[in-house]
Design an enzyme around this catalytic site. Structure first.
Site, PDB file in Angstrom:
ATOM      1  N   ARG A  92       0.807  -1.211   0.000  1.00  0.00           N
ATOM      2  CA  ARG A  92       0.000   0.000   0.000  1.00  0.00           C
ATOM      3  C   ARG A  92       0.850   1.275   0.000  1.00  0.00           C
ATOM      4  O   ARG A  92       0.348   2.348  -0.279  1.00  0.00           O
ATOM      5  CB  ARG A  92      -0.945  -0.050   1.219  1.00  0.00           C
ATOM      6  CG  ARG A  92      -1.746   1.174   1.526  1.00  0.00           C
ATOM      7  CD  ARG A  92      -2.696   1.561   0.392  1.00  0.00           C
ATOM      8  NE  ARG A  92      -3.457   2.732   0.763  1.00  0.00           N
ATOM      9  CZ  ARG A  92      -2.978   3.971   0.819  1.00  0.00           C
ATOM     10  NH1 ARG A  92      -1.698   4.206   0.543  1.00  0.00           N
ATOM     11  NH2 ARG A  92      -3.756   4.979   1.163  1.00  0.00           N
ATOM     12  N   LYS A  93       2.114   1.138   0.322  1.00  0.00           N
ATOM     13  CA  LYS A  93       3.016   2.303   0.388  1.00  0.00           C
ATOM     14  C   LYS A  93       2.367   3.479   1.118  1.00  0.00           C
ATOM     15  O   LYS A  93       2.223   4.590   0.593  1.00  0.00           O
ATOM     16  CB  LYS A  93       3.490   2.721  -1.009  1.00  0.00           C
ATOM     17  CG  LYS A  93       4.321   1.642  -1.706  1.00  0.00           C
ATOM     18  CD  LYS A  93       4.898   2.109  -3.019  1.00  0.00           C
ATOM     19  CE  LYS A  93       5.765   1.056  -3.700  1.00  0.00           C
ATOM     20  NZ  LYS A  93       5.026  -0.113  -4.233  1.00  0.00           N
ATOM     21  N   PHE A  94       1.995   3.214   2.367  1.00  0.00           N
ATOM     22  CA  PHE A  94       1.438   4.283   3.207  1.00  0.00           C
ATOM     23  C   PHE A  94       2.469   5.403   3.349  1.00  0.00           C
ATOM     24  O   PHE A  94       3.683   5.153   3.342  1.00  0.00           O
ATOM     25  CB  PHE A  94       1.106   3.750   4.601  1.00  0.00           C
ATOM     26  CG  PHE A  94      -0.026   2.770   4.636  1.00  0.00           C
ATOM     27  CD1 PHE A  94      -1.346   3.192   4.473  1.00  0.00           C
ATOM     28  CD2 PHE A  94       0.202   1.412   4.848  1.00  0.00           C
ATOM     29  CE1 PHE A  94      -2.397   2.289   4.512  1.00  0.00           C
ATOM     30  CE2 PHE A  94      -0.844   0.500   4.886  1.00  0.00           C
ATOM     31  CZ  PHE A  94      -2.148   0.947   4.719  1.00  0.00           C
TER      32      PHE A  94
END
Ligand code: 6AU
Length: 267
Positions: A92-94
């Site tokens: 998700r590459k927060f």
């Protein structure tokens, strides 16, 4: 083969249940392959897991690119990952502040309820890692965060002092399972491994048996070289899901990565 022997120092340096779980899973499947199942339908993802599950150790998803996503359909993906003995990794590459990240781990997709691993950028500071773990705790679950320390895409900004700071803060946090490193450049990876040491994973996208440039700025390096340079999992997408036989391709990546691990550790 026995996981402790295959992984050598990495096994003895990493005690978190999730790191041990990954290393044991990889040893059972004789594969360091994390499949990037970047297909736009639930059926496409499920077919891929059926086809290649036995040759991989982890399943990486981008839940927000699945056009027909439903919670019930996704429960089938989780069940398929369990049946195939895979960790489920939402890429998700927060990148937001801790409290928002916690809420995003819930939200429409309920990521905290089914993911074992997630990616995060450290650009907003280390509380993002606490945000992820608070959300897993809300659901009575545990997980691990992979911080982006390098990227495979050309022109990316994850280098120099920024990359060093990610490693510095990441090593100080028990909730950090490891780092994303650049599989397309073995010398960058060696440098990252020397800064990370043995107590964290490095997982590497940007690997393909056909080395060279990919679509839209993606770059590819050789899987064996990535593992010899210190990678613990090769993240492979199109090299498997676009192959004429995904199962044969996955088996080839499994063999290349597992034999490179044994070569690295001398097991
Ligand atoms: O093998 P590919 O190029 O088809 O797919 C690579 C996968 C994609 C990307 O979102 C992801 O790896 N990725 C990442 C990850 C894992 O975080 C970081 C990066 O630097 N490069 C990259 O390609 O699903």
């Amino acid at each position: 083969m026995d996981a402790a022997r295959a992984w050598g120092e990495r096994w003895s340096s990493m005690h978190t249940p999730i790191a041990r779980r990954y290393m044991a899973t990889a040893a059972r499947s004789k594969s360091l392959v994390c499949l990037a199942a970047d297909r736009p339908t639930l059926a496409g993802v499920l077919d891929l897991v059926q086809e290649v599950g036995e040759h991989i150790a982890a399943l990486k998803t981008h839940v927000d690119l699945v056009e027909d996503w439903t919670a019930d359909g996704w429960a089938e993906v989780r069940a398929a990952a369990d049946a195939a003995d895979l960790l489920l990794f939402e890429d998700r590459k927060f990148a937001d502040i801790g409290g928002i990240t916690r809420n995003q781990m819930h939200g429409l997709y309920g990521i905290a309820g089914w993911s074992d691993l997630v990616t995060a950028h450290l650009i907003s500071g280390p509380d993002i890692v606490d945000g992820c773990h608070a959300a897993w705790a809300d659901r009575g679950r545990e997980g691990g965060v992979l911080l982006l320390a390098q990227m495979s895409s050309r022109g990316n900004l994850l280098a120099g002092q920024y990359s060093e700071a990610v490693v510095h803060h990441g090593l100080a946090h028990d909730g950090v399972f490891g780092f994303i490193g650049n599989g397309s450049r073995p010398h960058e990876l060696e440098d990252l491994r020397s800064r990370v040491g043995n107590a964290r994973m490095i997982w590497t996208p940007g690997v393909n048996l056909a080395v060279g440039d990919g679509a839209m700025g993606q770059r590819y390096g050789d899987p064996r070289e990535a593992v010899l340079a210190g990678s613990d999992a090769i993240v492979v997408g199109s090299g498997i899901h676009r192959a004429s036989s995904p199962a044969e391709a996955a088996a080839a990546y499994a063999e290349a990565s597992w034999s490179a691990l044994l070569e690295r550790t001398g097991a």
